[in-house]
Design a protein around this motif. Structure first.
Motif, mmCIF file in Angstrom:
data_model
loop_
_atom_site.group_PDB
_atom_site.id
_atom_site.type_symbol
_atom_site.label_atom_id
_atom_site.label_comp_id
_atom_site.label_asym_id
_atom_site.label_seq_id
_atom_site.Cartn_x
_atom_site.Cartn_y
_atom_site.Cartn_z
ATOM 1 N N ALA A 418 0.842 -1.203 0.000
ATOM 2 C CA ALA A 418 0.000 0.000 0.000
ATOM 3 C C ALA A 418 0.880 1.257 0.000
ATOM 4 C CB ALA A 418 -0.931 -0.010 1.211
ATOM 5 N N GLN A 419 1.964 1.212 0.736
ATOM 6 C CA GLN A 419 2.912 2.333 0.725
ATOM 7 C C GLN A 419 3.480 2.534 -0.680
ATOM 8 O OE1 GLN A 419 5.931 1.854 3.753
ATOM 9 N NE2 GLN A 419 4.444 1.352 5.347
ATOM 10 N N ASP A 420 3.803 1.414 -1.339
ATOM 11 C CA ASP A 420 4.344 1.504 -2.702
ATOM 12 C C ASP A 420 3.308 2.085 -3.670
ATOM 13 O OD1 ASP A 420 6.747 0.454 -1.861
ATOM 14 O OD2 ASP A 420 6.278 -1.598 -2.495
ATOM 15 N N TYR A 421 2.049 1.730 -3.472
ATOM 16 C CA TYR A 421 0.975 2.268 -4.317
ATOM 17 C C TYR A 421 0.913 3.790 -4.187
ATOM 18 C CZ TYR A 421 -3.757 2.583 -6.348
ATOM 19 O OH TYR A 421 -4.848 2.881 -7.128
ATOM 20 N N ILE A 422 1.005 4.275 -2.970
ATOM 21 C CA ILE A 422 0.983 5.722 -2.711
ATOM 22 C C ILE A 422 2.205 6.388 -3.333
ATOM 23 C CG2 ILE A 422 1.082 7.484 -0.894
ATOM 24 C CD1 ILE A 422 -0.434 5.340 0.883
ATOM 25 N N ARG A 423 3.372 5.770 -3.158
ATOM 26 C CA ARG A 423 4.608 6.350 -3.722
ATOM 27 C C ARG A 423 4.548 6.376 -5.252
ATOM 28 N NH1 ARG A 423 7.237 2.942 0.396
ATOM 29 N NH2 ARG A 423 7.944 4.275 2.129
ATOM 30 N N PHE A 424 3.935 5.357 -5.846
ATOM 31 C CA PHE A 424 3.814 5.322 -7.303
ATOM 32 C C PHE A 424 2.984 6.513 -7.795
ATOM 33 C CE2 PHE A 424 1.764 4.190 -11.276
ATOM 34 C CZ PHE A 424 2.797 3.620 -12.011
ATOM 35 N N ILE A 425 1.893 6.788 -7.103
ATOM 36 C CA ILE A 425 1.030 7.917 -7.466
ATOM 37 C C ILE A 425 1.789 9.235 -7.330
ATOM 38 C CG2 ILE A 425 -1.039 9.204 -6.775
ATOM 39 C CD1 ILE A 425 -2.211 6.430 -5.915
ATOM 40 N N GLU A 426 2.500 9.397 -6.227
ATOM 41 C CA GLU A 426 3.271 10.622 -6.009
ATOM 42 C C GLU A 426 4.311 10.817 -7.105
ATOM 43 O OE1 GLU A 426 3.587 11.509 -1.269
ATOM 44 O OE2 GLU A 426 4.688 9.769 -1.995
ATOM 45 N N ASN A 427 5.005 9.747 -7.437
ATOM 46 C CA ASN A 427 6.079 9.839 -8.417
ATOM 47 C C ASN A 427 5.535 10.169 -9.807
ATOM 48 O OD1 ASN A 427 8.941 9.446 -9.209
ATOM 49 N ND2 ASN A 427 8.115 7.726 -10.368
ATOM 50 N N PHE A 428 4.402 9.560 -10.162
ATOM 51 C CA PHE A 428 3.822 9.809 -11.483
ATOM 52 C C PHE A 428 3.342 11.247 -11.611
ATOM 53 C CE2 PHE A 428 0.563 9.940 -14.719
ATOM 54 C CZ PHE A 428 1.045 9.103 -15.721
ATOM 55 N N LEU A 429 2.660 11.737 -10.588
ATOM 56 C CA LEU A 429 2.085 13.083 -10.632
ATOM 57 C C LEU A 429 3.089 14.167 -10.260
ATOM 58 C CD1 LEU A 429 -1.338 12.393 -8.855
ATOM 59 C CD2 LEU A 429 -0.932 12.603 -11.316
ATOM 60 N N GLN A 430 4.145 13.760 -9.555
ATOM 61 C CA GLN A 430 5.092 14.721 -8.984
ATOM 62 C C GLN A 430 4.371 15.690 -8.037
ATOM 63 O OE1 GLN A 430 8.845 14.911 -9.597
ATOM 64 N NE2 GLN A 430 7.984 12.840 -9.720
ATOM 65 N N VAL A 431 3.464 15.121 -7.274
ATOM 66 C CA VAL A 431 2.712 15.851 -6.251
ATOM 67 C C VAL A 431 2.685 14.976 -4.997
ATOM 68 C CG1 VAL A 431 0.516 16.928 -5.635
ATOM 69 C CG2 VAL A 431 1.255 16.903 -8.020
ATOM 70 N N PRO A 432 2.974 15.529 -3.832
ATOM 71 C CA PRO A 432 2.959 14.697 -2.622
ATOM 72 C C PRO A 432 1.545 14.343 -2.173
ATOM 73 C CG PRO A 432 3.350 16.998 -2.040
ATOM 74 C CD PRO A 432 3.365 16.916 -3.546
ATOM 75 N N VAL A 433 1.397 13.182 -1.577
ATOM 76 C CA VAL A 433 0.143 12.777 -0.955
ATOM 77 C C VAL A 433 0.199 13.205 0.505
ATOM 78 C CG1 VAL A 433 -1.294 10.829 -0.262
ATOM 79 C CG2 VAL A 433 -0.264 10.859 -2.537
ATOM 80 N N LYS A 434 -0.739 14.054 0.913
ATOM 81 C CA LYS A 434 -0.736 14.598 2.277
ATOM 82 C C LYS A 434 -1.620 13.792 3.222
ATOM 83 C CE LYS A 434 -1.399 18.989 4.780
ATOM 84 N NZ LYS A 434 -0.010 19.149 5.256
ATOM 85 N N TRP A 435 -2.746 13.272 2.696
ATOM 86 C CA TRP A 435 -3.650 12.450 3.503
ATOM 87 C C TRP A 435 -3.975 11.164 2.755
ATOM 88 C CZ3 TRP A 435 -4.949 17.693 2.649
ATOM 89 C CH2 TRP A 435 -4.899 18.536 3.769
ATOM 90 N N VAL A 436 -4.238 10.114 3.523
ATOM 91 C CA VAL A 436 -4.704 8.844 2.959
ATOM 92 C C VAL A 436 -5.907 8.393 3.779
ATOM 93 C CG1 VAL A 436 -4.148 6.433 2.481
ATOM 94 C CG2 VAL A 436 -2.393 8.186 2.203
ATOM 95 N N GLY A 437 -7.025 8.146 3.088
ATOM 96 C CA GLY A 437 -8.229 7.694 3.767
ATOM 97 C C GLY A 437 -8.348 6.182 3.750
ATOM 98 N N VAL A 438 -8.585 5.600 4.950
ATOM 99 C CA VAL A 438 -8.697 4.142 5.057
ATOM 100 C C VAL A 438 -9.982 3.733 5.784
ATOM 101 C CG1 VAL A 438 -6.223 3.668 4.890
ATOM 102 C CG2 VAL A 438 -7.231 4.184 7.123
ATOM 103 N N GLY A 439 -10.983 4.587 5.750
ATOM 104 C CA GLY A 439 -12.243 4.277 6.423
ATOM 105 C C GLY A 439 -13.158 5.475 6.431
ATOM 106 N N LYS A 440 -14.290 5.348 7.117
ATOM 107 C CA LYS A 440 -15.320 6.387 7.085
ATOM 108 C C LYS A 440 -15.074 7.514 8.082
ATOM 109 C CE LYS A 440 -18.994 3.170 5.752
ATOM 110 N NZ LYS A 440 -20.308 2.601 6.157
#
Length: 449
Positions: A418-440
């Motif tokens: 899951a960490q790698d998934y987030i890093r992949f998104i950051e690297n592709f967009l060149q934008v940092p992920v500040k929050w991650v939602g894992v529930g309601k």
């Protein structure tokens, strides 16, 4: 004598001007005192913007809506403190029966909306959605279905027809309603007649709606303010934390979205300036909200859609039904071509990645990273929807984590995949992920920095 008097009267002003530093002081660049934080959807809506706004509103003095409709009462209920003020800007269109019905409904549920009238500010330049706008919305959808075999999938809340009236310069604004009602009545009858001429089967009880609007005018008047001066005071006066919640999302923008399957306003960052009267120099952080997969309500091109077991699983686990319409949302893999395009338009400072937990059971996860048409790569996100319906998507396949992320409360507690998934998104967009939602819950929004 007159010239002499003018010179003498002008001396104190000239003296003060010189003592203040004169023109040199004016020419010294000054940074804006307060900057606005903006939260925008980066896909086709339903990304979970409300949860991000919920977090940021805890520390806000003013929460604003710059376009589409007023979700004011929801925002006012997001914080226990009664100090938060909601400003519905000039870019918003307002259906008054809906506004006051929402207030009564929430008060009956025992929500924290007591005293909302003192906290809600509505721009005098905001346009009004009338009952016949809503009726016309439904008629137009029926006509599209009959003539073209498909409709746009509107909410039938009258938003499009109201913005059409605004663009045609025959719409009516809040300032019209709360001023001279006899003049308002005259303009209303002309507008109603205009729509009846266009749609002969449209049934409008003009007298009944005018009587209703006259009552709403009295309730509305204390809430009305000059939105430009209200925002200017918040931006240039004592330090205020101002939050803007954009409605809909980037790909539903009237100019930059997947036209014609879009909304009728600018829901990208430019809408903050035009819909609130905020100068561009006052816009600070712009947060893009991205669902960990992609969904879309209604019709229109959807390159990464999965009309299969994967799409059904995402729909079921994510409870993907339209809040307003109740319709099933179409589901598919995360489309980073689309999100990168949204970033180009909005310039996201950071990303809020929501509903990561919905992917918990998948052994592998695909991410759309490029488009091709007839085996030729597309260099950009296409404007033409006929082209977008034909694209083939190039995917990167990442390993899933096949375990629950719902209990994670920091980045290190997430599975490595899951960490790698987030890093992949950051690297592709060149934008940092500040929050991650894992529930309601609010607590399920993991803050990374």
């Amino acid at each position: 004598m007159c010239c002499e008097t003018a010179c003498l009267n002008g001396e104190p002003a000239v003296k003060r001007y010189r003592e203040s530093g004169g023109v040199e002081a004016l020419r010294t660049p000054r940074e804006p005192q307060n900057r606005v934080t903006v939260v925008l959807g980066a896909q086709w809506g339903d990304e979970g913007k409300g949860k991000v706004v919920d977090l940021l509103a805890m520390d806000a003095d003013i929460v604003c809506r710059c376009q589409v409709t007023v979700a004011a009462l929801v925002c006012l209920d997001r914080r226990e403190s009664s100090l938060i003020v909601f400003d519905a800007g000039n870019g918003v269109v307002i259906h008054l029966p809906g506004l006051f019905e929402e207030a009564e409904k929430n008060l009956q549920k025992g929500s924290g909306l007591q005293g909302w009238e003192e906290r809600l500010k509505i721009s005098d330049r905001a346009h009004i959605v009338f009952n016949f706008h809503q009726a016309v919305d439904g008629i137009q959808e029926q006509q599209r279905q009959q003539q073209a075999g498909k409709n746009l999938g509107t909410t039938k809340k009258g938003i499009g027809p109201a913005y059409s009236s605004k663009a045609a310069r025959n719409g009516l604004r809040v300032c019209d309603l709360v001023s001279d009602f006899s003049i308002f009545e005259e303009k209303f009858r002309v507008l109603a007649s205009h729509f009846q001429t266009m749609y002969p089967n449209l049934n409008i009880d003009v007298d009944a709606e005018l009587e209703q609007l006259k009552g709403y005018a009295e309730r509305l008047r204390p809430l009305v303010t000059d939105g430009v001066y209200f925002m200017h005071k918040g931006l240039t006066g004592p330090s205020k934390k101002i939050l803007v919640e954009g409605a809909n999302a980037a790909l539903l923008d009237i100019d930059f979205g997947t036209y014609p399957f879009v909304t009728s306003s600018n829901c990208t960052v430019g809408g903050v300036c035009t819909g609130l009267g905020v100068p561009p120099s006052h816009i600070g952080r712009v947060y893009g909200v991205v669902k960990a997969y992609t969904t879309r309500v209604g019709v229109g091109a959807f390159p990464t859609e999965q009309d299969n077991d994967t799409g059904n699983l995402l729909q079921s686990r994510g409870r993907e039904f339209g809040v307003t319409t109740g319709r099933r949302r179409r589901c598919g893999w995360l489309d980073l071509v689309l999100v990168r395009y949204a970033h180009m338009v909005n310039g996201f400072s950071a990303i809020a990645l929501t509903k990561l937990d919905i992917l918990d059971t998948l052994p592998e996860i695909k991410v759309g990273v490029a488009y091709t048409v007839d085996d030729k790569p597309l260099p950009s996100f296409p404007a033409n929807m006929d082209v977008l319906t034909k694209v083939s998507v190039t995917y990167e396949t990442l390993p899933g984590w096949c375990c629950s992320t719902e209990g994670a409360r920091n980045f290190d507690e997430l599975p490595s995949q899951a960490q790698d998934y987030i890093r992949f998104i950051e690297n592709f967009l060149q934008v940092p992920v500040k929050w991650v939602g894992v529930g309601k819950s609010r607590e399920s929004m993991i803050k990374l920095f």
